[in-house]
Enzyme design. Sequence first.
Site, mmCIF file in Angstrom:
data_model
loop_
_atom_site.group_PDB
_atom_site.id
_atom_site.type_symbol
_atom_site.label_atom_id
_atom_site.label_comp_id
_atom_site.label_asym_id
_atom_site.label_seq_id
_atom_site.Cartn_x
_atom_site.Cartn_y
_atom_site.Cartn_z
ATOM 1 N N ASP A 68 25.718 30.627 -73.462
ATOM 2 C CA ASP A 68 26.409 29.339 -73.348
ATOM 3 C C ASP A 68 26.082 28.519 -74.589
ATOM 4 O O ASP A 68 25.153 27.705 -74.608
ATOM 5 C CB ASP A 68 25.973 28.611 -72.079
ATOM 6 C CG ASP A 68 26.816 27.357 -71.825
ATOM 7 O OD1 ASP A 68 27.741 27.097 -72.628
ATOM 8 O OD2 ASP A 68 26.553 26.653 -70.839
ATOM 9 N N SER A 83 31.965 44.455 -74.723
ATOM 10 C CA SER A 83 31.377 45.599 -75.414
ATOM 11 C C SER A 83 30.393 46.322 -74.504
ATOM 12 O O SER A 83 29.984 45.798 -73.473
ATOM 13 C CB SER A 83 30.646 45.142 -76.693
ATOM 14 O OG SER A 83 30.071 43.875 -76.518
ATOM 15 N N ASP A 117 29.388 23.212 -75.652
ATOM 16 C CA ASP A 117 29.504 22.166 -74.636
ATOM 17 C C ASP A 117 30.604 21.196 -75.048
ATOM 18 O O ASP A 117 30.711 20.833 -76.240
ATOM 19 C CB ASP A 117 28.185 21.385 -74.486
ATOM 20 C CG ASP A 117 27.231 22.021 -73.485
ATOM 21 O OD1 ASP A 117 27.649 22.955 -72.774
ATOM 22 O OD2 ASP A 117 26.067 21.592 -73.429
ATOM 23 N N GLU A 134 34.635 25.993 -69.442
ATOM 24 C CA GLU A 134 34.410 24.623 -68.982
ATOM 25 C C GLU A 134 35.721 23.939 -68.604
ATOM 26 O O GLU A 134 35.807 23.237 -67.586
ATOM 27 C CB GLU A 134 33.699 23.805 -70.067
ATOM 28 C CG GLU A 134 32.226 24.108 -70.215
ATOM 29 C CD GLU A 134 31.525 23.095 -71.113
ATOM 30 O OE1 GLU A 134 31.937 21.913 -71.102
ATOM 31 O OE2 GLU A 134 30.585 23.489 -71.824
#
Length: 822
Positions: free
Chosen positions: A336, A264, A339, A198
């Site tokens: 995600d 990975s 924030d 972000e």
Amino acid sequence: MARLINFLLKAAAFGVLLTLVAVIAVYFLASQSLPTYDKEVALPGVTAPVEIVRDNANVPHIFGSFGASDEDVYFGLGYAHAQDRLWQMTVLRRTAQGRLSEVFGARTLESDNLMRRLDIYRLAQQSVAVQSAGTQAALRAYSAGVNARLLEINEHALGRGAPEMFLFPAPVAPWQPADSLALLKLLAVQSSTQMQNEILRTRTSLALQDPDRLRDILPDAPGNGISVLPEYSDLFPSLKQFSNAASPQPSTWPLPERGFSSASNAWAAAPKRSATGGTLLANDPHNTLTAPSAWYLARLELATGGVIGATLPGIPAVLSGRSDELGWGITASYLDDQDLYIEELNPENTEEYKTPIGFASFRTRRAIINVKDATPVTSTLRWTENGPVLPGGMFNLSSITPPGHVVSLAWTALTPKDTSMTAAIDLMRSQNVNQAITAAEAFVAPSFNLVLADQTQIAMKTIGAVPQRSSRHQSKGRLPTPGWRRENRWQGRAPYAANPIFRNPRGGILGNTNNKLVERPFPNHISYDWGDSQRIHRWQRLMQTREVHTRDSFIEAQQDTVSFAARTLLPLIGADLWFTGEAAPQGTPERKRQTALNLLAQWNGEMNEHLPEPLIYAAWVRALQNRLIEDDIGPLSNAFAHVDPLFIERVFRDIDGASAWCDIRQSALIESCSDISRLALDDAILWIDETYGGTLESLRWGDAHQANHIHEAMGRIPVLRYFVNIRQSTSGGDNTLQRGLTSGRGSAPFTNTHASGYRGVYDFADPDGSVFVTSTGQSGHFLSRYYDDLSQLWRRGEYIPMSLDENLARAASVGVTRILPR
């Protein structure tokens, strides 16, 4: 004169003697902490005798005697972890607590400051109460095992438990259940990079003159996502009749043994895609290379059966491994789960911030960080309803924070009700895929793609808490947003059933290489920022070029070093350069360019350590990306340490006008992409010549791509670093299945710093034919022969047996520790 010479000789001899005495003293003190594996000892905390059988690779096989419970086995694991990795465990605990500076001084202040603000240790303490009763018992028993080893060290003066303790003396507090929970949260800290994404997206959007160019330099992963492969016969219709035949019977002959943060690989094959008719699973989690490795191999004999695989010292669970009935592997999901919020301060009272219903006071606490050889540092920690407030000096946040505002972080890991440890313990006890998927519902953070295989089924499920965002979220979680607007705030956790799941696909093979999994509309999107977009294409090819797989073909895929990115980019960036140069004299830049192009034209993209082409290619695309972005975003270009193949491809295919990056804004000429490509190749050749010299044909990729397993405490101390660090020439690269992520910075930008710390391949047709290995060795003691004994196997692509056969472990044991109740 003779008397002077005689005096000097005596002084030199005395100096040599003193040095010898010092070396002997240091060796004696350090060797005192080398654990003895063959012994019988009575210790408090165990209710019945426990045996720790060390096989010939020093992997502990932990058995409880008749009358022993699972808690006694967890006690044994805690004792074994503390025998081999006590220093590592204490440093990780201090990291989570934000107390490194007490030992290492001011150089770790930034880390301590961040950990105190995230408050993960206090959250871990609060999370103890929400674990299941069985998990709490396991945590207490594990802690008792660690503390029993500490007691033994103190009672018998065993060199403070680790040689590092002499250089960095500090009291070691008893281990507690919260310590293990804090280390699992620390794994989440090391796994998620959505916050950094972000910040970089915001800073880049502010730096670019043309906002349309943001989608070039930070491109979305294309396509609908890849997780399962189609039916093999759909790709090769002529083989349909063969593929419909009955599955081959399991083979009776023994299969031959053969020996990167977040990143990975994991994949699985159903019985119909296995040569022996049993399921297969391969996993290699990637992490920063350290000495010792982050991973520790262990086997636990629980009431539900034996479990063997990779543990993290300090955590009483096998995070990637198998039992007789079930295998599991993990990959970073790139969910995600973070924030950033811009919080508006009250201009009348800066101790308050704006909320949807008016101004509210920050939740605050004072923190004192004690610093070795310096004055303690006091700071005020603040939290909003969204999460902890991060100071502007961290992560360049000040550059994206408006005046009169601060930045806070929302993150799924920052909860006092984190039941991830319960999920990890229950996963080990699961007997099949269905039970494992149910157990994993309690996982909160970090988020993984959990790849599973039992005797008949395969599946992949994204686990971990998924934030529930509003469809009206202003930035869709991609940029910092106003924290006082209700539509930007999280609305709890999305249902576990909504997490992506792939079970028993028709094609019989599924897997993940940190690639995009699914294409879903926001807010059910899972993520916009995925991991590597290249490895998945090579994996698809290797999986689909044969109808059935074996343990060895899965190993082959783990060790594959062909770069799909190189095969894609070279025809694009060299399109106008191949074989077009005029004859040039030997030694001229033009002649070297021709030589480089000739070498690359015949190269198949294999990042082999013995070849020159990988180094020429890597230096070329690195120089190319730098030339493309430097004039557009200036110093921010340093934040793009690694080449993004999607960006280069967009530019050279001129997708949505992306070729605009090729023109240098500061020059009067209008440069083409061919011009920039040629200049970048010259840059690369010049850098190679200045760094390595010699001819291009004599270069070795492995000289540049050395794996650096650095000891985090002593790895930079003169003289000592030669004893504790492990350096190896390696193949692979940023975008190969055998991933060796380069540093991307400094004078050695291609050093291999992030790779598979653990590799395992599980074969359920012959479970005891399964194999695993770590990147260094079991011991964290640099004088132990088990400190780096596995590292050469790891480098050569070899493995050790992963067997639950007790007789095999005992037959080749290097010691048996029998622990009796005191």
